[in-house]
Scaffold this active site. Structure first.
Site, short mmCIF file in Angstrom:
data_model
loop_
_atom_site.label_atom_id
_atom_site.label_comp_id
_atom_site.label_asym_id
_atom_site.label_seq_id
_atom_site.Cartn_x
_atom_site.Cartn_y
_atom_site.Cartn_z
N LYS A 1 0.88 -1.17 0.00
CA LYS A 1 0.00 0.00 0.00
C LYS A 1 0.91 1.22 0.00
O LYS A 1 2.07 1.14 0.43
CB LYS A 1 -0.86 0.00 1.28
CG LYS A 1 -2.14 0.78 1.18
CD LYS A 1 -3.29 -0.05 0.65
CE LYS A 1 -4.54 0.79 0.50
NZ LYS A 1 -5.69 0.01 0.04
N GLY B 1 -24.53 2.54 3.90
CA GLY B 1 -23.70 3.07 2.81
C GLY B 1 -24.08 2.42 1.50
O GLY B 1 -23.86 1.24 1.28
N VAL C 1 -20.17 0.09 -3.99
CA VAL C 1 -20.36 -1.33 -3.65
C VAL C 1 -21.78 -1.56 -3.12
O VAL C 1 -22.49 -2.47 -3.58
CB VAL C 1 -19.32 -1.80 -2.61
CG1 VAL C 1 -19.54 -3.28 -2.28
CG2 VAL C 1 -17.91 -1.58 -3.12
P1 NAD Z 1 -18.21 4.83 -1.87
O1 NAD Z 1 -17.50 6.04 -1.39
O2 NAD Z 1 -18.64 4.74 -3.28
O3 NAD Z 1 -19.50 4.55 -0.98
C1 NAD Z 1 -19.54 4.72 0.39
C2 NAD Z 1 -20.89 5.32 0.73
O4 NAD Z 1 -21.00 5.39 2.13
C3 NAD Z 1 -21.06 6.74 0.19
O5 NAD Z 1 -22.26 6.84 -0.55
C4 NAD Z 1 -21.11 7.59 1.46
O6 NAD Z 1 -21.99 8.69 1.34
C5 NAD Z 1 -21.62 6.61 2.47
N1 NAD Z 1 -21.29 6.96 3.86
C6 NAD Z 1 -20.19 7.59 4.35
N2 NAD Z 1 -20.29 7.75 5.67
C7 NAD Z 1 -21.47 7.16 6.04
C8 NAD Z 1 -22.13 6.97 7.29
N3 NAD Z 1 -21.61 7.40 8.44
N4 NAD Z 1 -23.32 6.32 7.27
C9 NAD Z 1 -23.86 5.90 6.12
N5 NAD Z 1 -23.29 6.07 4.91
C10 NAD Z 1 -22.11 6.68 4.88
O7 NAD Z 1 -17.24 3.61 -1.49
P2 NAD Z 1 -17.32 2.14 -2.05
O8 NAD Z 1 -16.33 1.99 -3.14
O9 NAD Z 1 -18.73 1.75 -2.25
O10 NAD Z 1 -16.73 1.32 -0.80
C11 NAD Z 1 -17.52 1.06 0.34
C12 NAD Z 1 -16.67 0.38 1.39
O11 NAD Z 1 -16.17 -0.85 0.88
C13 NAD Z 1 -15.43 1.17 1.82
O12 NAD Z 1 -15.19 0.91 3.17
C14 NAD Z 1 -14.31 0.58 0.98
O13 NAD Z 1 -13.06 0.72 1.60
C15 NAD Z 1 -14.74 -0.86 0.93
N6 NAD Z 1 -14.22 -1.58 -0.24
C16 NAD Z 1 -14.52 -1.18 -1.49
C17 NAD Z 1 -14.06 -1.88 -2.59
C18 NAD Z 1 -14.42 -1.48 -4.00
O14 NAD Z 1 -14.24 -2.30 -4.91
N7 NAD Z 1 -14.92 -0.30 -4.23
C19 NAD Z 1 -13.25 -3.01 -2.40
C20 NAD Z 1 -12.96 -3.43 -1.09
C21 NAD Z 1 -13.45 -2.69 -0.01
#
Ligand code: NAD
Length: 363
Positions: free
Chosen positions: A89, A189, A193
């Site tokens: 990372k 959220g 994803v």
């Molecule tokens: P994203 O930023 O697209 O979505 C996250 C959502 O959560 C946003 O819509 C945001 O408004 C919402 N959010 C933030 N704070 C919040 C709260 N307190 N309560 C409710 N909603 C809240 O991110 P993503 O890519 O969808 O990823 C989501 C999670 O999954 C993250 O923790 C990320 O690290 C993890 N993740 C993502 C991937 C990927 O392929 N995108 C892979 C592995 C892990």
């Protein structure tokens, strides 16, 4: 979003030695103001792959702590998913809104290039596709680029599919059936994803409760999937069968534990347990089946891996489907060992790294 752990030993080598990282590269450039750290945890299985995050850390020690913790997590994620990848990372210290520019990013790219493929970078918090294009101008060791640039594209649908598979496996363990029809599932959220996950849940006939920090997104998703929308802090108190954290880390903590009346926790967020040693066993005590985060959210990494080894998205989806079996195996193992699923998953990852390390010990 960034969860900084308490530091037990703040000395640089003390921190590096704590989890046996192989190499840590401090990158500095006077002209552009670049200050970055690349953390390479373990390359027994293959090149260390993991995203670059840009964040305004309160101190250099915090930045180091974050990169070490995240790179170690990547080693486990790759190992447990059967990928031939190590864990790495990078963090760039600074404000992603005001301190990012082409020269700084390209300079960072040159540091990545200097590692000759031992570290492969990708997008993470604070970085955009455009930023990755700049980094890519100085190094070929970039993965997860858009399909238009020959990359594997948006990993989110694959991550969501894996999370769905892990959730079904955990449901099988908790309820005796992996059907999610009629199950009350609270999704915290509904971004990239979470949004794709809703599609799978709705198709199976789950009763969806959801929340999001962004009101518009929340209401849009609730209308699309006939879900109940609740305020962000109300999500923990819902009458639910399954809690699915898909936003932030550390949402399973001393404050939320007694509020979570679910039987299963399965979501995509990284580092869901605020303290693995405390909250992992606490969930077992409460009869809640916890699907280990780094195991069930590995679909995105599996997708990026397909780009590194030159296989298709379909191959990535097939591999991601195996998260169902892997999750059940880990849950059963934890039960047999009298431990908790996160611990059993980490053990399994460490065992694979150790076993393959022995395979490679001869020429
Ligand atoms: P994203 O930023 O697209 O979505 C996250 C959502 O959560 C946003 O819509 C945001 O408004 C919402 N959010 C933030 N704070 C919040 C709260 N307190 N309560 C409710 N909603 C809240 O991110 P993503 O890519 O969808 O990823 C989501 C999670 O999954 C993250 O923790 C990320 O690290 C993890 N993740 C993502 C991937 C990927 O392929 N995108 C892979 C592995 C892990």
């Amino acid at each position: 979003m960034i969860e900084i752990q308490e530091l037990t030993d703040t000395s640089v080598f003390g921190q590096i030695a704590e989890h046996q990282h192989e190499q840590v590269v401090f990158c500095h450039d006077h002209e552009t103001g670049l200050r970055a750290i690349i953390g390479i945890h373990n390359t027994v299985l293959g090149p260390a792959l993991g995203g670059t995050r840009m964040w305004q850390y309160a101190s250099d020690a915090e930045a180091l702590n974050d990169v070490l913790r995240l790179s170690r997590g990547m080693s486990y994620k790759a190992a447990i998913s059967g990928l031939n990848l190590g864990g790495g990372k990078a963090v760039i210290i600074g404000d992603a809104k005001t301190q990012k520019n082409e020269a700084l990013l390209r300079k960072f790219g040159r540091f990545v290039q200097n590692l000759n493929g031992k570290y492969i970078t990708a997008e993470d918090v604070g970085m955009t596709t455009k930023d990755m294009e700049y980094i890519h101008m100085e190094t070929k060791h970039v993965a997860g680029l858009p399909e238009s640039m020959g990359g594997s594209g948006d990993p989110s649908p694959v991550t969501a599919y894996g999370t769905y598979m892990g959730m079904k496996a955990a449901a099988k363990k908790a309820f005796g059936s992996d059907s999610l029809a009629g199950k009350r599932i609270a999704v915290q959220g509904v971004g990239h994803v979470g949004g794709y996950l809703l599609e799978h849940l709705a198709k199976e006939g789950a009763k969806i409760i959801l929340t999001d920090y962004y009101e518009d997104r929340k209401l849009e998703m609730a209308a699309k999937y006939k879900a109940i929308a609740v305020d962000i802090d109300e999500i923990y108190d819902q009458d639910m069968d399954i809690y699915s954290p898909c936003a932030l880390g550390a949402t399973i903590n001393d404050d939320t534990l007694s509020r979570l009346k679910c039987r299963v926790i399965a979501g995509s967020a990284n580092n869901q347990l605020k303290n693995e040693d405390i909250h992992g066993p606490a969930l077992v005590d409460r009869g809640i089946v916890y699907a280990p985060d780094f195991l069930i959210n590995a679909g995105g990494l599996i997708n990026v891996y397909s780009e590194v080894v030159g296989t298709s998205r379909q191959a990535a989806l097939n591999q991601t489907e195996k998260i169902y079996d892997f999750t059940l195996q880990v849950l059963n193992k934890a039960e047999q060992e009298g431990s908790h699923p996160q611990k059993a998953a980490i053990r399994q990852a460490e065992e694979r790294i150790a076993a393959i390390g022995k395979v490679k010990s001869t020429y």
